[in-house]
Design a protein around this motif. Structure first.
Motif: not given
Length: 469
Positions: A164-165, A168-169, A172-176, A182, A186
């Motif tokens: 996941v980390s 996310s890096s 850029s839109t992976f988390s939100e 996206s 997720r």
């Protein structure tokens, strides 16, 4: 005036379609190519979006109107290929040379064969390319660290957090991000976490389900939802024992069933609870521990009393599908008139009789053995009872059936009605024919009698339901 103009523009766009698939096929001239999608991920009923016949030059064109990205299928006969279609996108495809007759010697339903489709001139930001790159990256990460994800050892949660980390890096839109890609990224990782660590169900529900809108139209959301709630409620939980669940279903007590689901912390929200109940009832219908008719009644009652339009539609599709399977719905259904084909017309003409239908290939040993059994019992059964035999030859060439009936000793004994399926694969799909031989029994009202009809050598022709008890 503005509203009327906007409505006219939208109507014109929907008539023309905002998604097109144009292509050329190497050796599919004269074949029907279809563009399909799922009506929803719960029932997975297929909807026909458009169809065309490949012309003499190998060209075809399909169009449809989509309001959001959807998983669609290109299908020719029993072969298909899926991809995500985006509104406003024009797709160019090439179908290379394909062996259409391989289903003659192998069961492609047990070992599916994908339709070869090559997409041309796709831009770098096209949705399917982004998803493929994401899948390849995740697969490479899992492969390089497979010992930490291998079920033969104890999977390490920290490595899932590392994945996941990294994602996310990289994205850029992976988390939100709320765009389709996206959500795909997720929800795919969330499904992986659920599969590896079932105990994470509660945390994933709080992260992706609670307090979030229910995205019925999004295949990724619904896939995750069904992963989280599937195979859970219908088997019973610590707070909801299986004995109580089966009793409420048998009694038709929908209110107690739904209210009791609320004792589970993951089902406090009414909308989520009803959707999870529909999935649980769908599973219960095929579970021998539940009363099947009771499950059907529960789904129909839920559809009548729910305040959510989407749940009414889902319940209607489920109950319609089950009533068709169980013979509760006549084969005269107008919605399926085109799919019934020649067999449907023959069933209409035989109303008032029991009709025993066989789907065969005349050079298949199993089919020949059962056809001989039909010939052995035909006169004694059909002359004594109001019973008719019908056989549908599913050989690609009509001549195979003709020569079998007229030029072979076995065929000359088959004096009942024979039909050729004439390449009507939609008809075979409607009647659920996925192997040969397949048998169906229809009662005098034209309703299917069994979910799985016994074969002739099982003895059904000697003690069929047409005998007066």
């Amino acid at each position: 005036m503005t509203i009327i103009l906007a409505l006219l523009l939208w109507t014109g766009m929907s008539a023309q379609g905002n998604v097109s698939v144009t292509g050329t096929a190497s050796n599919a001239t004269g074949k029907r190519i279809e563009l399909r999608c799922y009506s929803d991920m719960l029932t997975q009923n297929e909807l026909l979006l458009d169809e065309a016949v490949v012309d003499s030059t190998g060209a075809f064109r399909l169009e449809t109107y989509l309001r959001y990205p959807r998983l669609v299928f290109l299908q020719v006969e029993n072969y298909s290929q899926s991809f995500y279609a985006e509104p406003g996108r024009r797709y160019e495809v090439w179908l290379p040379h394909f062996d259409w007759e391989q289903d003659e010697w192998r069961n492609i339903f047990l070992a599916p064969v994908a339709l070869d489709v090559e997409f041309l001139n796709l831009p770098e930001d096209e949705l399917n390319l982004k998803i493929n790159r994401f899948d390849e990256f995740v697969d490479a990460f899992l492969d390089s660290n497979r010992v930490h994800f291998d079920f033969r050892f104890k999977p390490d949660r920290r490595w899932m957090d590392s994945l996941v980390s990294v994602l996310s890096s990289k994205y850029s839109t992976f988390s939100e991000g709320m765009d389709f890609f996206s959500r795909y990224a997720r929800f795919t990782v969330a499904e992986m976490r659920m599969a590896m660590f079932p105990g994470s169900r509660g945390r994933l529900v709080k992260q992706f389900i609670e307090g979030q809108p229910v995205l019925y139209h999004d295949e990724n959301y619904m896939r995750l939802f069904l992963s989280l709630y599937g195979d859970w409620l219908s088997a019973g939980t610590k707070r909801l024992p299986l004995s109580r669940m089966t009793a409420w279903v048998a009694e038709g007590d929908l209110d107690r069933y739904l209210d009791s689901l609320g004792v589970e912390p993951l089902l406090r929200d009414e909308q989520v609870r009803e959707l999870a109940a529909l999935e649980a009832l769908r599973e219960s219908y095929y579970d021998a521990r539940y009363d099947r008719e009771g499950v059907l009644r529960m789904v129909e009652m839920l559809g009548e009393h729910t305040k959510f339009k989407e749940h009414r539609e889902l319940a209607g599709r489920l109950s319609g599908m089950w009533r068709s399977e169980a013979g509760g719905q006549s084969v005269e259904s107008e919605a399926w008139s085109a799919e019934r084909g020649a067999l449907g017309e023959k069933l209409d003409s035989l109303k008032g009789k029991w009709v025993y239908v066989s789907f065969v290939r005349v050079d298949d040993p199993s089919c020949l053995r059962e056809t001989e059994a039909m010939a052995r019992y035909h006169d004694s059964v059909c002359n004594r009872y109001p019973v008719a035999f019908v056989t549908v030859s599913c050989d690609r060439e009509y001549q195979k059936m003709y020569h079998f009936l007229n030029n072979s000793r076995r065929g000359k004994r088959c004096t009942w009605e024979w039909l050729h399926f004439a390449g009507d694969y939609r008809m075979l799909e409607y009647y659920g024919v996925v192997s040969y031989p397949t048998f169906l029994l229809f009662d005098p009202e034209g309703r299917q009698v069994y979910d799985y009809t016994p074969w002739p050598e099982s003895g059904i022709l000697l003690r069929g339901p047409w005998e007066e008890k």
